[in-house]
Motif scaffolding. Structure first.
Motif, PDB file in Angstrom:
ATOM      1  N   HIS A  83       0.839  -1.197   0.000  1.00 18.32           N
ATOM      2  CA  HIS A  83       0.000   0.000   0.000  1.00 18.32           C
ATOM      3  C   HIS A  83       0.878   1.251   0.000  1.00 18.32           C
ATOM      4  N   HIS A  84       0.475   2.251  -0.800  1.00 19.23           N
ATOM      5  CA  HIS A  84       1.279   3.471  -0.929  1.00 19.23           C
ATOM      6  C   HIS A  84       0.407   4.712  -0.762  1.00 19.23           C
ATOM      7  N   ALA A  85       0.980   5.886  -1.013  1.00 21.81           N
ATOM      8  CA  ALA A  85       0.283   7.147  -0.742  1.00 21.81           C
ATOM      9  C   ALA A  85      -1.001   7.282  -1.557  1.00 21.81           C
ATOM     10  N   ASP A  86      -0.991   6.846  -2.806  1.00 14.42           N
ATOM     11  CA  ASP A  86      -2.202   6.932  -3.626  1.00 14.42           C
ATOM     12  C   ASP A  86      -3.310   6.041  -3.077  1.00 14.42           C
ATOM     13  N   ASP A  87      -2.933   4.870  -2.576  1.00 10.94           N
ATOM     14  CA  ASP A  87      -3.926   3.984  -1.959  1.00 10.94           C
ATOM     15  C   ASP A  87      -4.588   4.661  -0.763  1.00 10.94           C
TER      16      ASP A  87
ATOM     17  N   VAL B 291       2.652  -4.867   8.046  1.00 14.00           N
ATOM     18  CA  VAL B 291       3.431  -3.631   7.936  1.00 14.00           C
ATOM     19  C   VAL B 291       3.354  -3.119   6.504  1.00 14.00           C
ATOM     20  N   ARG B 292       3.170  -1.804   6.362  1.00 18.70           N
ATOM     21  CA  ARG B 292       3.048  -1.183   5.034  1.00 18.70           C
ATOM     22  C   ARG B 292       4.144  -0.120   4.882  1.00 18.70           C
ATOM     23  N   PRO B 293       5.322  -0.527   4.432  1.00 16.00           N
ATOM     24  CA  PRO B 293       6.468   0.391   4.403  1.00 16.00           C
ATOM     25  C   PRO B 293       6.495   1.341   3.206  1.00 16.00           C
ATOM     26  N   LEU B 294       5.549   1.249   2.270  1.00 10.46           N
ATOM     27  CA  LEU B 294       5.573   2.117   1.087  1.00 10.46           C
ATOM     28  C   LEU B 294       4.606   3.300   1.184  1.00 10.46           C
ATOM     29  N   LEU B 295       3.937   3.488   2.324  1.00 12.26           N
ATOM     30  CA  LEU B 295       2.927   4.538   2.424  1.00 12.26           C
ATOM     31  C   LEU B 295       3.450   5.951   2.128  1.00 12.26           C
ATOM     32  N   PRO B 296       4.721   6.285   2.386  1.00 12.85           N
ATOM     33  CA  PRO B 296       5.186   7.639   2.048  1.00 12.85           C
ATOM     34  C   PRO B 296       5.404   7.863   0.554  1.00 12.85           C
ATOM     35  N   PHE B 297       5.371   6.800  -0.240  1.00 12.07           N
ATOM     36  CA  PHE B 297       5.739   6.907  -1.649  1.00 12.07           C
ATOM     37  C   PHE B 297       4.498   6.900  -2.546  1.00 12.07           C
ATOM     38  N   SER B 298       4.569   7.678  -3.646  1.00 11.45           N
ATOM     39  CA  SER B 298       3.445   7.757  -4.583  1.00 11.45           C
ATOM     40  C   SER B 298       3.532   6.653  -5.633  1.00 11.45           C
ATOM     41  N   ARG B 299       2.416   6.451  -6.316  1.00 16.54           N
ATOM     42  CA  ARG B 299       2.392   5.474  -7.412  1.00 16.54           C
ATOM     43  C   ARG B 299       3.398   5.875  -8.492  1.00 16.54           C
ATOM     44  N   GLU B 300       3.503   7.170  -8.763  1.00 17.59           N
ATOM     45  CA  GLU B 300       4.448   7.650  -9.779  1.00 17.59           C
ATOM     46  C   GLU B 300       5.888   7.328  -9.399  1.00 17.59           C
ATOM     47  N   GLN B 301       6.220   7.477  -8.109  1.00 17.75           N
ATOM     48  CA  GLN B 301       7.578   7.163  -7.666  1.00 17.75           C
ATOM     49  C   GLN B 301       7.892   5.675  -7.875  1.00 17.75           C
ATOM     50  N   LEU B 302       6.947   4.843  -7.519  1.00 21.54           N
ATOM     51  CA  LEU B 302       7.168   3.397  -7.659  1.00 21.54           C
ATOM     52  C   LEU B 302       7.316   3.002  -9.125  1.00 21.54           C
ATOM     53  N   PHE B 303       6.459   3.561  -9.971  1.00 22.49           N
ATOM     54  CA  PHE B 303       6.527   3.240 -11.392  1.00 22.49           C
ATOM     55  C   PHE B 303       7.826   3.752 -12.006  1.00 22.49           C
TER      56      PHE B 303
END
Length: 434
Positions: free
Chosen positions: A123-127, A156-168
């Protein structure tokens, strides 16, 4: 991206570096990036993949991709297959809810089997923004607006600070492949409708919209912490617990303002609808409502809450010579005196007046007995009323019977006809634990 991820782990989840981890991987962009980041950061992990068999060969291709990814990363992999459509029909629920239940039930089993100490999801910021908008449209309380929690038990959701754009972007930089879920473009699903039709417009409001939104959710989460501390203190003050029953003063509840919000937070763990609770405050004594697991009943000036009980057998047989029973109530039988009593929990009975087998049953309309100390019979309904026995207690009361006679209203009063007298030869002592 890797440096930011490692710093985030070091600051927020340092314990993950010493633990065995399960990483939930669907094969999509988000979970592939999470798996590769964990691998690059040197975390000890295994992959966990669910094949829900909802998209035909596409679902099988996802599984093949994740298996190949595990080989590339040199990690173990756990795969579960679900007939999600059949499960949804059996449970009478949506495909989305069915998949969620199946997924997390399986994850729980893996954790309980010690396949990993923690489960990581992507899960990330967009979620978090999408979840906020979904909950906003449903009129949720503040907890539904304060964001997806970074930690929920062993999840644990360690990607919450990151956006979908960052991940892509990170995926493209490294020329990594992923699997595209065709259902993600179907806007008949609310989340997809929000993702494709609403979120892009919100992001045009400012270049750092997601970051500012994240700060807002942080403030909301902190407000929720303050609110729940106040509610917990209030609950301690007005909700008295006796055994498995909660007792709440109607007068105290009627003093609360704004009442609707207070009732929501006080009773949300019991899942009672607020409107139904408000009606019960002004209802006649004896009215009740139920949720999935609890019953709430108006009893004079109080509300009583108890767990819903499973349907019990209509009666239980007690043979001669029985020394103890545990169900439906705990009773001990002895021909020698039991310490304590006689009182409402311990009685002495003229054994020779009993006809075995004895029977334990619930009370019924029209039941009567001769209360100890009285020569006239009395209806049980009148006895309960005079003794101010609550409706819930009446429902939980058992009768010890000999043939058609009530010998003992268990935990309340012995029948006068079965008391010990100077003519008694054999005495039966019965003690109950309630």
């Amino acid at each position: 991206m890797l440096r930011l991820f490692e710093e985030h782990i070091e600051k927020g989840f340092p314990y993950l570096k010493q633990a065995r981890l399960l990483v939930a991987v669907s094969g999509g962009i988000d979970s592939v990036v999470l798996a590769r980041l964990c691998h690059a950061a040197g975390l000890d992990m295994a992959l966990a993949h669910c094949n829900f068999h909802l998209r035909g060969e596409e679902s099988n291709e996802d599984e093949k991709f994740v298996r190949k990814l595990s080989e590339e990363l040199g990690t173990e992999i756990y795969v579960a297959h679900f007939e999600t459509g059949d499960y949804a029909r059996e449970k009478g629920t949506s495909i989305q809810i069915a998949a969620r239940e199946l997924r997390y039930n399986w994850f729980d089993r893996l954790l309980n089997e010690r396949k990993g100490a923690y489960l990581l999801t992507a899960h990330h910021a967009d979620d978090s923004l999408e979840t906020f908008l979904i909950n906003l449209s449903r009129g949720t309380g503040i907890e539904g607006l304060s964001g997806i929690p970074p930690v929920n038990g062993k999840i644990v959701r360690p990607l919450l600070p990151f956006s979908r754009e960052q991940l892509f972007g990170y995926l493209q930089e490294n020329h990594w492949s992923w699997q595209e879920d065709s259902s993600n473009t179907d806007t008949k699903y609310l989340r997809n409708k929000i993702r494709h039709n609403i979120v892009p417009g919100l992001k045009t409001l400012s270049s750092d919209f997601l970051q500012q939104f994240g700060r807002t959710q942080k403030h909301l989460a902190e407000c929720e912490t303050i609110l729940m501390k106040h509610v917990d203190e209030l609950r301690e003050h007005i909700m008295r617990k006796e055994g498995n029953r909660w007792i709440i003063s109607v007068e105290e509840l009627n003093r609360l303002h704004p009442q609707e919000s207070y009732l929501y937070y006080l009773f949300k763990d019991f899942s009672f609808p607020v409107d139904e609770v408000r009606k019960l405050l002004h209802a006649m004594s004896g009215k009740q409502i139920t949720s999935g697991k609890y019953v709430m009943l108006k009893d004079r000036g109080n509300l009583l809450i108890e767990p819903l009980k499973k349907e019990e057998d209509p009666f239980f047989i007690i043979d001669a010579g029985t020394e103890e029973i545990d169900s439906p109530v705990h009773l001990r039988f002895s021909e020698t005196e039991i310490p304590g009593g006689p009182d409402k929990n311990t009685v002495k009975i003229d054994k020779d007046k009993l006809n075995y087998p004895l029977k334990l049953r619930k009370w019924e309309k029209g039941d009567y007995f001769y209360p100890l100390g009285m020569t006239n019979r009395k209806k049980l309904s009148k006895f309960f009323k005079d003794e101010k026995v609550s409706v819930l207690d009446k429902q939980n009361t058992w009768l010890l019977c000999s043939d058609d006679d009530i010998v003992w209203v268990v935990g309340h009063r012995l029948d006068n006809r079965y008391k010990v007298s100077p003519e008694t030869v054999n005495t039966l002592y019965i003690s109950g634990i309630f």
